[in-house]
Design an enzyme around this catalytic site. Structure first.
Site, PDB file in Angstrom:
ATOM      1  N   GLU A   1       0.851  -1.182   0.000  1.00  0.00           N
ATOM      2  CA  GLU A   1       0.000   0.000   0.000  1.00  0.00           C
ATOM      3  C   GLU A   1       0.892   1.239   0.000  1.00  0.00           C
ATOM      4  O   GLU A   1       1.738   1.406   0.881  1.00  0.00           O
ATOM      5  CB  GLU A   1      -0.918   0.019   1.216  1.00  0.00           C
ATOM      6  CG  GLU A   1      -1.774   1.265   1.344  1.00  0.00           C
ATOM      7  CD  GLU A   1      -2.590   1.561   0.092  1.00  0.00           C
ATOM      8  OE1 GLU A   1      -2.521   2.712  -0.399  1.00  0.00           O
ATOM      9  OE2 GLU A   1      -3.279   0.648  -0.399  1.00  0.00           O
TER      10      GLU A   1
ATOM     11  N   ASP B   1       5.244   1.847  -5.064  1.00  0.00           N
ATOM     12  CA  ASP B   1       4.359   2.020  -6.207  1.00  0.00           C
ATOM     13  C   ASP B   1       3.829   0.650  -6.621  1.00  0.00           C
ATOM     14  O   ASP B   1       4.594  -0.307  -6.808  1.00  0.00           O
ATOM     15  CB  ASP B   1       5.112   2.659  -7.366  1.00  0.00           C
ATOM     16  CG  ASP B   1       4.238   2.781  -8.608  1.00  0.00           C
ATOM     17  OD1 ASP B   1       3.436   3.729  -8.684  1.00  0.00           O
ATOM     18  OD2 ASP B   1       4.339   1.896  -9.484  1.00  0.00           O
TER      19      ASP B   1
ATOM     20  N   ASP C   1      -6.175  -4.030  -7.294  1.00  0.00           N
ATOM     21  CA  ASP C   1      -7.451  -3.441  -6.872  1.00  0.00           C
ATOM     22  C   ASP C   1      -7.253  -1.949  -6.621  1.00  0.00           C
ATOM     23  O   ASP C   1      -7.326  -1.482  -5.490  1.00  0.00           O
ATOM     24  CB  ASP C   1      -7.929  -4.163  -5.605  1.00  0.00           C
ATOM     25  CG  ASP C   1      -9.291  -3.684  -5.126  1.00  0.00           C
ATOM     26  OD1 ASP C   1      -9.946  -2.928  -5.862  1.00  0.00           O
ATOM     27  OD2 ASP C   1      -9.675  -4.058  -4.005  1.00  0.00           O
TER      28      ASP C   1
END
Length: 276
Positions: free
Chosen positions: A115, A139, A160
């Protein structure tokens, strides 16, 4: 589309995504070989359905709470995953994909979650403390390629993103093309929202042009006719889904359609191969 997940946790998209993710990983686990599970946009991993952000949208009432009100046993695995973070009680907390994947791990499996958002990354590390997951703050697209091919022979990459950037679909397309060259047999799951049908069709056409042989598109349309300018549902592109998953998919999709259909609408869940 602003998709900071704390506003949308437990919505209909989560129910479909996590139900299918559980079924997919379990199908792969029918073989004993180790799996590497990679979540590129992991978010916070755990969400408070009673919190101010979730309450502001109220989307869980049309997602996870509908799934809990439904008696279909095909949704039992999904409900069990939610209960696992609620001490077996009815849902107050909602597990994001990292928590769902953690529950599926066997001793030989590997979980890597990532994340980039600093606040969410701190929450992710806290939520995953005590689990065997490796947590990154990088990233997402750079990490996706950097970890391929996986150290284990088989694996799943879950992509996602929030779709806040105008080039998100282009970055996914380019990264998937590069990933497939490195790891042609790997399984990749890409979540996407359904809003503008024309834009979505253009993206499908771009993915078809990549020439990847096995890409399954599973789409959940909430309404019987498109509602212009709003969220109409969500879908998953699944690269190289295993046979055991695709063979058991139809009854699960029908169970999800019935459980999540908005009042006055039948809804629709479809599954099709992008390249026939």
């Amino acid at each position: 589309m602003n998709y900071r997940h704390s506003f949308h946790a437990g919505n209909s998209a989560d129910v479909v995504k996590h139900s299918l993710l559980i079924a997919l990983v379990r199908a792969l686990q029918q073989k004993d070989g180790a799996l590497t599970l990679i979540d590129t946009h992991a978010g916070r991993a755990l969400y408070d359905l009673g919190g101010e952000q979730a309450q502001r949208t109220g989307e869980a009432a049309h997602g996870v709470l509908r799934a809990f009100a439904d008696a279909n046993p095909l949704l039992d695995s999904y409900r069990a995953a939610v209960r696992a973070v609620n001490a077996g009680a009815e849902p107050r907390l909602y597990p994001g994909s990292p928590q769902v994947l953690t529950q599926l791990l066997r001793p030989q499996d590997v979980l890597i979650v990532n994340e980039k958002h600093p606040e969410d990354a701190r929450a992710l590390r806290a939520a995953m403390r005590g689990t065997p997951a490796a947590v990154h703050e990088r990233d997402a697209y750079e990490l996706w390629l950097a970890l391929l091919p996986t150290r284990t022979g088989r694996g799943v990459v879950v992509v996602d993103p929030p779709y806040e950037q105008t080039d998100e679909r282009a970055r996914i397309t380019a990264t998937l093309a590069a990933a497939h060259r490195r790891w042609s047999h790997g399984v990749t799951v890409i979540w996407y929202p359904l809003k503008d049908r024309v834009t979505h069709q253009r993206w499908k056409d771009a993915l078809r042009r990549l020439g990847i042989p096995k890409v399954l598109s599973v789409e959940h349309w909430l309404y019987d006719a498109d509602e212009p300018g709003i969220y109409n549902g969500s879908g998953l592109f699944i690269v190289n889904p295993p046979y055991a998953f695709t063979q058991a998919l139809s009854p699960l999709l029908e169970a999800l359609r019935v459980a999540l259909a908005p009042e006055g609408h039948r809804g629709k869940v479809t599954a099709e191969w992008l390249n026939g």
